[in-house]
Design a protein around this motif. Structure first.
Motif, short mmCIF file in Angstrom:
data_model
loop_
_atom_site.label_atom_id
_atom_site.label_comp_id
_atom_site.label_asym_id
_atom_site.label_seq_id
_atom_site.Cartn_x
_atom_site.Cartn_y
_atom_site.Cartn_z
N VAL A 47 0.88 -1.17 0.00
CA VAL A 47 0.00 0.00 0.00
C VAL A 47 0.91 1.22 0.00
O VAL A 47 1.67 1.44 0.95
CB VAL A 47 -0.94 0.01 1.22
CG1 VAL A 47 -1.83 1.25 1.20
CG2 VAL A 47 -1.78 -1.26 1.27
N ASP A 71 2.33 5.21 -0.32
CA ASP A 71 2.03 6.55 0.21
C ASP A 71 3.22 7.45 -0.06
O ASP A 71 4.32 6.98 -0.36
CB ASP A 71 1.76 6.47 1.72
CG ASP A 71 0.82 7.56 2.20
OD1 ASP A 71 0.74 8.62 1.55
OD2 ASP A 71 0.16 7.36 3.24
N MET A 128 -3.08 3.37 -3.52
CA MET A 128 -2.53 4.57 -2.91
C MET A 128 -3.65 5.40 -2.28
O MET A 128 -4.15 6.36 -2.86
CB MET A 128 -1.76 5.41 -3.92
CG MET A 128 -0.90 6.50 -3.26
SD MET A 128 0.33 7.17 -4.39
CE MET A 128 1.11 8.40 -3.30
N LYS A 152 -4.46 8.16 -0.26
CA LYS A 152 -3.71 9.32 0.23
C LYS A 152 -4.57 10.22 1.10
O LYS A 152 -5.59 10.76 0.66
CB LYS A 152 -3.17 10.12 -0.96
CG LYS A 152 -2.27 11.28 -0.54
CD LYS A 152 -0.93 10.77 -0.05
CE LYS A 152 -0.02 11.91 0.37
NZ LYS A 152 -0.36 12.44 1.72
N LYS A 183 1.07 7.56 8.43
CA LYS A 183 1.24 6.56 7.38
C LYS A 183 0.88 5.16 7.90
O LYS A 183 0.20 4.39 7.21
CB LYS A 183 2.67 6.57 6.84
CG LYS A 183 3.12 7.91 6.31
CD LYS A 183 2.11 8.55 5.36
CE LYS A 183 2.51 9.93 4.93
NZ LYS A 183 1.44 10.63 4.19
N SER A 211 -0.54 2.15 5.29
CA SER A 211 0.53 2.13 4.28
C SER A 211 1.60 1.11 4.65
O SER A 211 1.84 0.83 5.83
CB SER A 211 1.17 3.52 4.17
OG SER A 211 0.20 4.50 3.90
N THR A 212 2.24 0.58 3.62
CA THR A 212 3.37 -0.34 3.83
C THR A 212 4.66 0.22 3.24
O THR A 212 5.74 -0.13 3.70
CB THR A 212 3.08 -1.70 3.18
OG1 THR A 212 2.93 -1.52 1.75
CG2 THR A 212 1.81 -2.33 3.75
N VAL A 255 6.47 3.91 1.85
CA VAL A 255 6.31 5.37 1.88
C VAL A 255 7.52 6.06 1.25
O VAL A 255 8.67 5.72 1.56
CB VAL A 255 6.15 5.87 3.33
CG1 VAL A 255 5.97 7.39 3.36
CG2 VAL A 255 4.98 5.19 4.03
#
Length: 502
Positions: free
Chosen positions: A168, A170, A197, A199, A277, A282-283, A285
């Motif tokens: 995922v 970001d 994504m 956001k 995040k 998210s994974t 960034v």
């Protein structure tokens, strides 16, 4: 006075995020409970409660049977017409001993970090106590273990999304560079490549525009978690306001006080970025870090420290973090202000000839790195893949689809008043103070007036002739325009032209 409390009255006073309650100084509640001005009080009604700062009134603005609430307090309590407000003393803020310990040099252990963040989240800290916490963390006073502990505590204080995907994506920009609005270009490029994504972006606090402010001139951004999930599952990405979802909510409270004090904490900055995040699910960034004399990160040494802390803290939190250092010497694009930045974004996405090249290139570089980080582009091939997505129109199609899913694409507004500042002599554009440029756009009305701001006509190194436009100030009112121009008259360092020597 009713036996079960005081009648609530909405006073319409904007205290930003701080709940404030108002009582007459001669109120029986003040006398009975021993409340004074600036006391911290618990206000309850209908099973809901909030801890507020008390202001006392010596006039007839309130009746003895009434209690006033600021807008922040009213939103949190939502009193019904038949409900009454009850006041009591909150329990002591025990975690302040941890803050005092840090002020005197004691490291913040994980348990202490959790106590502090819990009390901030529950609204137990008055602004003066928040100021003490911010001061304790200022500068480089947090080490890696403390940053990680605070990041974890901030994540646990809010909601956390899970997208059920191994990757995922970001991005985040450290900030300090007006016009650097790459996110609405990057997200559709990445989503059109099959990556996820979701956001979440911020609104401006002290800048002329945040990504959410700019995006709001193009499509709705105030989606809740359910709406955000619907858009992402449908289109693979979204660009929404983070304040409408409860992800790391403590961060907004801390940032409000940091900005008021004009104190920066490198460690708190890392915790702020990464907690949001992690909470967003998210994974992987990518962090864009502009470096320049008037940017937030002013020198390579600070950039190196921040990069180390971001990568190491990310690893401790299960995040793959990559840092991209970029040029922070001058503003990006032409527009500075929500609607003006939105027009730059549209020009880039639509592949128009008048699109600002620097914004386009920055967005493509970042998108390319994310494509490589996400495993859909081989190392070194991300930039070309991102460029093809933009040139083919796929990115524009995906952006329109995301906007429609969020509530519909719309045209950015146009300001009613404009004033163009011109060069007074032959010469070269030699200096641009990005902080002063940002302040000029704010004085013109941005971001409260979405159409306000300024449009740059030149870049550093450009040659200009007398009468050539340097920039145009946009404002919604004549008063805002004059206010901005008064500032410009006293701050010529906003943009300077080095005169030719003959």
């Amino acid at each position: 006075m009713a036996d079960d409390g005081l009648f609530p009255r909405r006073l319409g006073i904007d205290t930003y995020q701080e709940p404030v309650a108002y009582l007459r100084q001669d109120s029986p509640v003040c006398r009975a409970e021993g409340f004074n001005a600036q006391s911290r009080v618990r206000v309850s009604c209908g099973g809901r409660s909030v801890i507020a700062t008390l202001n006392t009134i010596r006039s007839d603005l309130l009746a003895p049977t009434e209690a006033g609430l600021s807008e922040a307090a009213w939103r949190l309590l939502r009193p019904a017409p038949d409900e009454r407000l009850c006041f009591s003393h909150p329990r002591p803020v025990e975690s302040m001993s941890d803050v005092r310990g840090k002020l005197y040099g004691r490291p913040l252990e994980e348990a202490a970090a959790r106590r502090i963040i819990r009390d901030i989240h529950e609204g137990r800290y008055a602004d003066i106590e928040l100021a003490a916490y911010v001061t304790a963390c200022a500068g480089s006073r947090l080490d890696l273990a403390e940053i990680t502990a605070l990041t974890r505590a901030m994540v646990d204080a809010g909601d956390r999304l899970d997208w059920g995907r191994p990757r995922v994506m970001d991005k985040h920009c450290v900030g300090g560079l007006p016009g650097n609005r790459t996110t609405p270009i990057v997200v559709p490029i990445v989503a059109s490549a099959g990556l996820l994504m979701p956001k979440t972006s911020s609104r401006a606090i002290t800048s002329p525009a945040g990504t959410a402010d700019t995006m709001a001139t193009l499509a709705p951004v105030d989606l809740d978690t359910r709406g955000m999930r619907r858009v992402v599952e449908q289109e693979g990405g979204c660009i929404v306001w983070g304040g409408s979802v409860s992800l790391s909510p403590v961060d907004d409270t801390i940032i409000r006080v940091e900005r008021a004090l004009d104190l920066d904490s490198e460690g708190q900055l890392v915790a702020s970025i990464l907690s949001k995040k992690v909470a967003a699910g998210s994974t992987h960034v990518l962090v864009d870090m502009p470096v320049g004399p008037t940017a937030k990160v002013r020198n390579p040494e600070m950039a190196q420290r921040l990069e180390h802390h971001l990568v190491a803290t990310g690893e401790a939190m299960g995040l793959a973090v990559r840092v991209h250092t970029s040029d922070g010497v001058q503003a990006v694009g032409r527009g500075i202000g929500p609607a003006l930045e939105a027009r730059d974004i549209l020009a880039v996405l639509q592949n128009r000839e008048d699109a600002p090249g620097d914004l386009r290139e920055r967005a493509l570089v970042l998108a390319g790195e994310i494509l490589e980080l996400g495993g859909v582009a081989a190392p070194g091939e991300g930039l070309a893949q991102a460029g093809e997505s933009l040139a083919s129109g796929r990115a524009w199609d995906k952006f329109r689809a995301i906007c429609e899913a969020q509530g519909g694409l719309r045209e950015p507004p146009v300001a009613r008043h404009r004033h163009t500042v011109v060069a007074m002599h032959h010469g070269t554009v030699a200096h641009m103070n990005t902080r002063s440029i940002a302040k000029l756009a704010k004085l013109a009305g941005a971001p409260a007036d979405p159409a306000a701001g300024l449009v740059l006509a030149v870049r550093l190194g450009d040659r200009v002739e007398p009468g050539a436009p340097l920039f145009t100030v946009h404002a919604e009112s004549r008063g805002s325009l004059e206010y901005a121009l008064d500032f410009l008259a006293n701050h010529p360092e906003c943009l300077s032209v080095e005169e030719d020597l003959i």
